[in-house]
Design an enzyme around this catalytic site. Structure first.
Site, mmCIF file in Angstrom:
data_model
loop_
_atom_site.group_PDB
_atom_site.id
_atom_site.type_symbol
_atom_site.label_atom_id
_atom_site.label_comp_id
_atom_site.label_asym_id
_atom_site.label_seq_id
_atom_site.Cartn_x
_atom_site.Cartn_y
_atom_site.Cartn_z
ATOM 1 N N LYS A 1 0.833 -1.196 0.000
ATOM 2 C CA LYS A 1 0.000 0.000 0.000
ATOM 3 C C LYS A 1 0.878 1.260 0.000
ATOM 4 O O LYS A 1 2.093 1.189 0.242
ATOM 5 C CB LYS A 1 -0.943 -0.054 1.210
ATOM 6 C CG LYS A 1 -1.948 -1.227 1.121
ATOM 7 C CD LYS A 1 -2.874 -1.293 2.324
ATOM 8 C CE LYS A 1 -3.859 -2.453 2.171
ATOM 9 N NZ LYS A 1 -4.769 -2.562 3.355
ATOM 10 N N TYR B 1 -12.123 -3.244 -3.912
ATOM 11 C CA TYR B 1 -12.733 -3.323 -2.575
ATOM 12 C C TYR B 1 -14.254 -3.349 -2.657
ATOM 13 O O TYR B 1 -14.932 -2.788 -1.798
ATOM 14 C CB TYR B 1 -12.254 -2.152 -1.720
ATOM 15 C CG TYR B 1 -10.833 -2.299 -1.202
ATOM 16 C CD1 TYR B 1 -10.481 -3.352 -0.363
ATOM 17 C CD2 TYR B 1 -9.848 -1.381 -1.546
ATOM 18 C CE1 TYR B 1 -9.182 -3.485 0.121
ATOM 19 C CE2 TYR B 1 -8.543 -1.497 -1.064
ATOM 20 C CZ TYR B 1 -8.221 -2.553 -0.220
ATOM 21 O OH TYR B 1 -6.943 -2.689 0.271
ATOM 22 N N PHE C 1 -15.711 2.892 7.075
ATOM 23 C CA PHE C 1 -14.292 3.220 6.896
ATOM 24 C C PHE C 1 -13.909 3.379 5.428
ATOM 25 O O PHE C 1 -12.779 3.773 5.126
ATOM 26 C CB PHE C 1 -13.395 2.162 7.557
ATOM 27 C CG PHE C 1 -13.518 0.763 7.000
ATOM 28 C CD1 PHE C 1 -12.869 0.399 5.820
ATOM 29 C CD2 PHE C 1 -14.268 -0.207 7.662
ATOM 30 C CE1 PHE C 1 -12.970 -0.888 5.313
ATOM 31 C CE2 PHE C 1 -14.374 -1.501 7.160
ATOM 32 C CZ PHE C 1 -13.725 -1.840 5.983
ATOM 33 N N ARG D 1 -1.133 -15.000 3.529
ATOM 34 C CA ARG D 1 -1.949 -14.368 4.586
ATOM 35 C C ARG D 1 -1.306 -14.590 5.963
ATOM 36 O O ARG D 1 -1.342 -13.705 6.815
ATOM 37 C CB ARG D 1 -3.375 -14.921 4.570
ATOM 38 C CG ARG D 1 -4.217 -14.476 3.378
ATOM 39 C CD ARG D 1 -4.677 -13.040 3.451
ATOM 40 N NE ARG D 1 -5.649 -12.793 4.493
ATOM 41 C CZ ARG D 1 -6.463 -11.723 4.520
ATOM 42 N NH1 ARG D 1 -6.409 -10.804 3.550
ATOM 43 N NH2 ARG D 1 -7.309 -11.547 5.494
ATOM 44 N N THR E 1 -5.589 -8.115 10.057
ATOM 45 C CA THR E 1 -5.851 -6.780 9.512
ATOM 46 C C THR E 1 -5.362 -5.678 10.439
ATOM 47 O O THR E 1 -4.748 -4.703 9.983
ATOM 48 C CB THR E 1 -7.370 -6.622 9.275
ATOM 49 O OG1 THR E 1 -7.811 -7.705 8.471
ATOM 50 C CG2 THR E 1 -7.683 -5.294 8.610
ATOM 51 N N ARG F 1 2.701 -7.188 8.987
ATOM 52 C CA ARG F 1 2.002 -6.105 9.703
ATOM 53 C C ARG F 1 2.523 -5.973 11.134
ATOM 54 O O ARG F 1 2.661 -4.860 11.647
ATOM 55 C CB ARG F 1 0.496 -6.353 9.667
ATOM 56 C CG ARG F 1 -0.104 -6.063 8.279
ATOM 57 C CD ARG F 1 -1.528 -6.563 8.160
ATOM 58 N NE ARG F 1 -2.161 -6.108 6.910
ATOM 59 C CZ ARG F 1 -3.265 -6.653 6.406
ATOM 60 N NH1 ARG F 1 -3.854 -7.664 7.029
ATOM 61 N NH2 ARG F 1 -3.784 -6.185 5.276
ATOM 62 N N ASN G 1 -1.956 -0.385 6.973
ATOM 63 C CA ASN G 1 -1.354 -1.654 7.405
ATOM 64 C C ASN G 1 -0.458 -2.265 6.333
ATOM 65 O O ASN G 1 -0.292 -3.470 6.266
ATOM 66 C CB ASN G 1 -2.444 -2.625 7.868
ATOM 67 C CG ASN G 1 -3.509 -2.846 6.809
ATOM 68 O OD1 ASN G 1 -3.334 -2.430 5.659
ATOM 69 N ND2 ASN G 1 -4.589 -3.507 7.174
ATOM 70 N N HIS H 1 -1.791 -5.508 1.087
ATOM 71 C CA HIS H 1 -2.986 -6.286 0.762
ATOM 72 C C HIS H 1 -2.552 -7.651 0.264
ATOM 73 O O HIS H 1 -1.578 -7.758 -0.481
ATOM 74 C CB HIS H 1 -3.810 -5.616 -0.353
ATOM 75 C CG HIS H 1 -4.838 -6.558 -0.931
ATOM 76 N ND1 HIS H 1 -6.053 -6.774 -0.329
ATOM 77 C CD2 HIS H 1 -4.790 -7.405 -2.006
ATOM 78 C CE1 HIS H 1 -6.720 -7.690 -1.028
ATOM 79 N NE2 HIS H 1 -5.974 -8.092 -2.043
ATOM 80 N N GLU I 1 -9.054 -10.863 -8.449
ATOM 81 C CA GLU I 1 -8.183 -9.692 -8.309
ATOM 82 C C GLU I 1 -7.093 -9.685 -9.388
ATOM 83 O O GLU I 1 -6.743 -8.627 -9.920
ATOM 84 C CB GLU I 1 -7.571 -9.684 -6.901
ATOM 85 C CG GLU I 1 -8.627 -9.452 -5.816
ATOM 86 C CD GLU I 1 -8.109 -9.678 -4.397
ATOM 87 O OE1 GLU I 1 -6.908 -9.980 -4.221
ATOM 88 O OE2 GLU I 1 -8.919 -9.557 -3.460
#
Ligand code: UDP
Ligand code: MG
Length: 134
Positions: free
Chosen positions: A10, A50, A58, A86, A92, A103, A113, A116, A127
């Site tokens: 990100k 998203y 949010f 993951r 998250t 993270r 964070n 993705h 995706e």
């Protein structure tokens, strides 16, 4: 077919010079890099990516954050890579992410964070087609 995952660093991770650290973790773990591209996303691309979150309170903040600079898109490949990645990413909310996860080592926020990663093989296919399909 070997499993693939769509991952992106990100804008906070790019701005904080964390690309090499994060890419290095995936390289050293042994994933095959199929694509890697620094890209400024469009508002439409963020809404599509998203799509399950667009009605969340949010979401306006998340959208502004993801548009605040380029992201480093990656398609990674390896056996069961969606779950493995993951696990490497962590939960998250970076405040509760265990040390050793991306993270947990590199972020302190639930919103900003740093990364993705696809949450299922089906999401990954959607995706990847969205960002790299024709
Ligand atoms: N997010 C947020 N606030 C929340 C939940 C999520 O800002 O309360 C952001 C955060 O950047 C997260 C993204 O929305 O990574 C997508 O949420 P999701 O639940 O899919 O988390 P992820 O799959 O990224 O762990
Ligand atoms: Mg998610």
């Amino acid at each position: 077919m070997v499993e693939q995952s769509l991952v992106f660093i990100k804008p906070d991770g790019v701005k904080r010079r964390l690309m090499a650290d994060i890419v290095g973790r995936f390289e050293k773990r042994g994933f095959l890099f199929k694509h890697m591209e620094l890209r400024q996303l469009t508002p439409e691309a963020v809404d599509t990516h998203y799509r399950d979150h667009v009605n969340q309170p949010f979401y306006p903040g998340l959208k502004a954050f993801i548009l605040s600079g380029p992201v480093l898109l990656m398609v990674l490949e390896g056996d069961r890579c969606v779950d493995t990645i993951r696990q490497m990413v962590g939960p998250t909310d970076a405040l509760v992410a265990p040390a050793g996860t991306i993270r947990g080592d590199l972020a302190l926020s639930k919103g900003e964070n740093v990364i993705h990663a696809s949450d299922s093989p089906e999401s990954a296919q959607r995706e990847i087609a969205h960002f790299f399909g024709h």
